[in-house]
Design an enzyme around this catalytic site. Structure first.
Site, PDB file in Angstrom:
ATOM      1  N   LYS A 283      -9.229  13.085   4.348  1.00 50.97           N
ATOM      2  CA  LYS A 283      -8.669  12.652   4.600  1.00 50.97           C
ATOM      3  C   LYS A 283      -7.680  11.885   5.151  1.00 50.97           C
ATOM      4  O   LYS A 283      -7.237  13.211   5.793  1.00 50.97           O
ATOM      5  CB  LYS A 283      -7.912  11.846   3.350  1.00 50.97           C
ATOM      6  N   ARG A 284      -6.784  11.239   5.353  1.00 47.69           N
ATOM      7  CA  ARG A 284      -5.544  11.316   6.663  1.00 47.69           C
ATOM      8  C   ARG A 284      -4.371  12.868   5.994  1.00 47.69           C
ATOM      9  O   ARG A 284      -3.766  12.723   5.306  1.00 47.69           O
ATOM     10  CB  ARG A 284      -4.675   9.665   7.067  1.00 47.69           C
TER      11      ARG A 284
ATOM     12  N   LYS B 188      -0.082  14.314   1.164  1.00 49.47           N
ATOM     13  CA  LYS B 188      -1.458  14.398   0.966  1.00 49.47           C
ATOM     14  C   LYS B 188      -1.469  15.913   0.401  1.00 49.47           C
ATOM     15  O   LYS B 188      -2.834  16.335  -0.378  1.00 49.47           O
ATOM     16  CB  LYS B 188      -2.948  14.310   1.379  1.00 49.47           C
TER      17      LYS B 188
ATOM     18  N   THR C 293      -8.845   5.737  -1.899  1.00 49.22           N
ATOM     19  CA  THR C 293     -10.157   5.737  -2.028  1.00 49.22           C
ATOM     20  C   THR C 293     -11.490   7.128  -2.063  1.00 49.22           C
ATOM     21  O   THR C 293     -12.489   6.701  -2.735  1.00 49.22           O
ATOM     22  CB  THR C 293     -10.847   3.915  -1.640  1.00 49.22           C
TER      23      THR C 293
ATOM     24  N   HIS D   5       0.645  -1.290   0.092  1.00 43.95           N
ATOM     25  CA  HIS D   5       0.129  -0.182   0.266  1.00 43.95           C
ATOM     26  C   HIS D   5       0.652   1.390   0.043  1.00 43.95           C
ATOM     27  O   HIS D   5       0.329   2.237  -0.273  1.00 43.95           O
ATOM     28  CB  HIS D   5      -1.026   0.367   1.105  1.00 43.95           C
TER      29      HIS D   5
ATOM     30  N   LYS E 168     -15.211   7.442  -4.132  1.00 43.25           N
ATOM     31  CA  LYS E 168     -16.583   8.026  -3.205  1.00 43.25           C
ATOM     32  C   LYS E 168     -16.869   9.625  -3.808  1.00 43.25           C
ATOM     33  O   LYS E 168     -18.035   8.905  -3.848  1.00 43.25           O
ATOM     34  CB  LYS E 168     -16.120   7.749  -1.426  1.00 43.25           C
TER      35      LYS E 168
END
Length: 809
Positions: free
Chosen positions: A548-549, A554, A656, A359, A660
């Site tokens: 998100k985290r 990110k 993901t 991952h 969504k």
């Protein structure tokens, strides 16, 4: 076996009867928590009938079974999704309506299980849903964390972590399975001896014992007979209270052994920035992998006897990232030490049984353990790892005709006083997969290139997916109804058929109804947010969402800097106007991740700065969604207009959340990274906003080492002003130095190229602003995104896993 009916009248009787028997209450006197348990236990009774029947069927069929090992499963609430998957929504809706039960309040009483944190855990939960819905026999395996990760509180603009006591009122769905309790051993000594036949054997003694107690939760397949299990292991000491110590007043000693055992299943991801934390994580990983493998062997022998030659034909062990990687040496240990197999036979079985999903490509995230810790805590496992490494290095030396080839050190399982879990998983698995097409290529060409050159056939890429049953049918019922009214129900079991919506993007009446669903969801989220944390947002504004985290790669910072630039334009130009936007962030930062927590503080400070300015707050609003979890995501994602997917190209394995948001009609703003690339391929360049460098450019720039963020700072006046505001008191007037570490990181290193990509990002955001004001164009884009999202259903993902890797019947 007699079956119980679950029609509307039977459901009403069951709810009333359970309140009377368990609580001594009438419906009028019962609390919402008591009513929740009555409803949930009624649903559970219905599930149990199916579960028992399915277990009997599984025994008779004697098929292959998957054990999906993951350190987390971010399941979310189960009540409505279980009702949905049993296609009993109408019966329960009518029953609760006739009983005068407010189902929204009752459903809200369900605690969110603290079994996961982010994308890894949510992916595992979606996979379990799809496995059951496709009638594939599987058991998910993890730890029954008593407190999960943590509950996030925002106090004085900062993240504060408090315990998540999700089991306080019990878990309505779990069922203890004490007959499968087993022992897990730590520490101790290993003695070697030889049997009369000359076989070498190993005797483990003076170890510490922890009992693994299993609890099973049902995973109900949609409109089918399959009910799989999510098995959670709880740690417990086998020793009773030390009464001598207790009676002598030494209470700490009396409880010490029990507490040392119980701490293993207390929290998810204990902090590992100190030795004790690392050791606890290693204990956790071995705990649930050992318990799972012991059960898998026990179940195999119960079904097939001791013919282990067929073990790989009847069992697949799938490792979701490296956390459960100790399953490899543990299966070797069990086969050799407990079942009497030789090394070669055991290794052959393991290599044909274990599959591995990677991952991450980030070197610091590829899990490693100190050899000393492994040797002391798991001495027999360490011996097996040493032998795996010796044999691997011998094969590599023969392959390369050179025992000192640098590739051998890169590929070794134990090297430089560390155990390299990714190398273990790649070298000993029969399949290694990435989770998007780009990620798969990076694994083959970069991260594991040396392994791939030797065994290219074991590498593949399978793009992640999400269960449309939860993320569309459950989370967005108004849009679900519109889709079904428009194209029928076929898409529910064949989500790729959502593409039948594409012609309707040119239908003005359909676009209007689609817009009404979005407006409904925006109003619903606004009400949810006000009730949850008191923030007021305007559904007339664009909802621009990044949830998100929290991690630097990110790039929540990229989004935050853009908001500051917009603020600067509003302040400097009295004629500047824009589409009013509400920027919504949702994220938890790891407690020890200092910069991530500072980014949260910065985002909240930007929101406060905007609120202080009368003109700016007409156009801008910044909201930080506290304690972002599955339940809040189910409210937020259907409401989002723009989905921010800003990772540095080549760093996000898949994502993901992007899927969504897309499925619920949000338009993606993203880099060509992870699954964004495949979203782009599905919707086309006119229905997505792509910006920034590509992964090969990022790689080359890193290798050259010539990137200078100060040059961008000097040449972009808007960006320079925004950066200066971080430290000159504009953003944090109470203490201008509060966020100086973020400023210095961006200006003097910028490891994730935030400033480098800012110009491209800013230009893409200008296009968003223009397109959103053209309502018909924007609605065509949103319909296109929903229509093209079916391929990202986890049902498709699981079919690919099964065809390429598992081969379940």
């Amino acid at each position: 076996m007699p079956t119980t009916r679950f029609d509307k009248e039977s459901i009403k009787e069951a709810i009333i009867g359970k309140l009377q028997r368990y609580n001594g209450k009438t419906l009028e006197d019962a609390t919402n928590q008591q009513i929740y348990h009555a409803v949930a236990s009624t649903v559970r009774d219905q599930i149990m009938q199916k579960w028992m029947a399915y277990k009997e069927k599984e025994k008779k069929e004697q098929g292959k079974k998957l054990y999906y090992l993951s350190v987390e499963f971010l399941t979310g609430r189960s009540l409505y999704c279980n009702i949905l998957n049993m296609t009993s929504q109408e019966n329960y809706r009518l029953a609760m309506k006739e009983l005068g039960i407010d189902y929204r309040k009752v459903f809200a009483e369900e605690p969110e299980p603290g079994l996961g944190n982010g994308g890894l855990g949510r992916l595992a939960a979606c996979f379990m849903d799809s496995l059951a819905s496709l009638s594939l026999p599987a058991m998910g395996c993890t730890i029954r964390y008593e407190y999960g990760l943590f509950r996030q509180k925002i106090i004085d603009g900062r993240q504060v972590e408090v315990p998540d006591s999700w089991l306080e009122n019990g878990n309505a769905w779990e069922m203890p399975v004490p007959e499968d309790t087993c022992e897990v051993h730590y520490g101790g000594k290993i003695e070697t001896y030889f049997e009369e036949n000359g076989n070498m054997r190993f005797y483990h003694h003076d170890y510490q014992t922890v009992e693994a107690i299993p609890y099973d939760m049902p995973v109900v397949g949609y409109d089918c007979e399959t009910v799989n299990s999510l098995r959670m292991w709880r740690a417990r000491s086998p020793k009773a209270l030390d009464f001598d110590s207790f009676n002598s007043g030494d209470y700490f000693k009396a409880m010490k052994e029990q507490e040392l055992a119980a701490v293993i299943s207390k929290v998810l991801y204990p902090e590992d920035n100190h030795y004790e934390g690392k050791e606890l994580r290693l204990k956790q990983h071995y705990f649930f992998t050992s318990a799972t493998l012991q059960y898998a062997l026990k179940d195999f022998k119960r079904r097939f006897g001791n013919d282990f030659s067929i073990f790989p034909d009847k069992v697949t062990i799938h490792i979701n990232d490296t956390h459960p990687g100790l399953a490899i040496p543990e299966l070797m240990r069990l086969l050799m030490d407990e079942e009497g197999l030789g090394w070669d036979e055991a290794e052959n079985i393991v290599r044909r049984t274990v599959a591995y999903t990677n991952h991450t490509i980030m070197p610091e995230a590829l899990e490693k353990w100190p050899e000393k810790m492994m040797r002391e805590l798991l001495p027999r496992i360490y011996m097996i790892l040493q032998e795996i490494n010796r044999r691997l290095c011998a094969r590599l030396a023969e392959e390369y005709h050179n025992g000192f080839d640098p590739r051998i050190a890169r590929m070794a399982v134990t090297a430089y006083d560390m155990v390299h879990m990714a190398n273990l998983c790649v070298s000993m698995s029969y399949s290694v997969n990435g989770v998007s097409q780009l990620h798969g290529e990076i694994l083959k060409e970069d991260t594991f290139r040396d392994f791939c050159k030797l065994e290219p056939e074991k590498f593949t890429a399978i793009t992640n997916g999400i269960t449309h049953r939860r993320w569309l049918m459950s989370a967005n019922r108004m849009l679900t109804g519109l889709i079904t009214d428009t194209i029928g129900t076929g898409w529910i079991k064949e989500p790729e058929r959502l593409r039948e919506l594409l012609p309707y993007r040119d239908d003005a009446a359909f676009r209007e109804k689609f817009d009404q669903a979005k407006r409904h969801n925006k109003e619903r989220f606004a009400a949810f947010l006000k009730a949850r944390q008191g923030d007021i947002v305007d559904p007339e504004t664009m909802y621009d969402v990044q949830a998100k985290r929290l991690h630097e790669y990110k790039r929540q910072l990229l989004n935050a800097l853009h908001i500051m630039v917009l603020y600067g334009r509003i302040k400097d130009d009295p004629n500047f106007t824009m589409q009013p936007r509400t920027f919504i962030f949702g994220a938890k930062a790891s407690p020890a991740y200092y910069i991530a927590k500072q980014i949260i503080r910065m985002i909240i400070s930007i929101g406060r700065m905007i609120e202080r300015d009368e003109r700016a707050r007409k156009y801008l609003k910044v909201v930080f969604l506290e304690n972002y979890d599955v339940s809040s995501a189910e409210m937020l994602m259907p409401a989002a207009d723009l989905s921010e997917q800003l990772s540095t190209a080549g760093y996000e394995a898949s994502g993901t959340g992007n899927m969504k948001f897309m499925m619920n009609g949000a338009v993606t703003m993203g880099t060509m990274d992870g699954a964004n690339i495949e979203i782009y391929d599905q919707v086309g360049q006119d229905n997505i906003y792509i910006f920034g460098m590509r992964s090969n450019t990022v790689r080359d720039l890193k290798q050259e080492g010539s990137y200078s963020p100060t040059h961008i700072y000097e040449t972009n006046s808007e960006l320079r002003k925004a950066l200066t505001a971080i430290i000159d008191g504009t953003l944090t007037p109470e203490n201008p130095a509060t966020l100086q570490d973020i400023y210095h990181s961006l200006l003097f290193s910028d490891p994730y190229f935030v400033l480098k990509d800012f110009g491209s990002y800013s230009m893409a955001q200008r296009r968003v602003d223009k397109d959103y004001q053209d309502r018909e164009k924007w609605l065509r884009m949103t319909v296109t995104n929903t229509a093209c999202s079916g391929i990202f259903s986890s049902d498709r993902t699981i079919r690919e896993y099964n065809e390429r890797i598992w081969h379940l019947k």
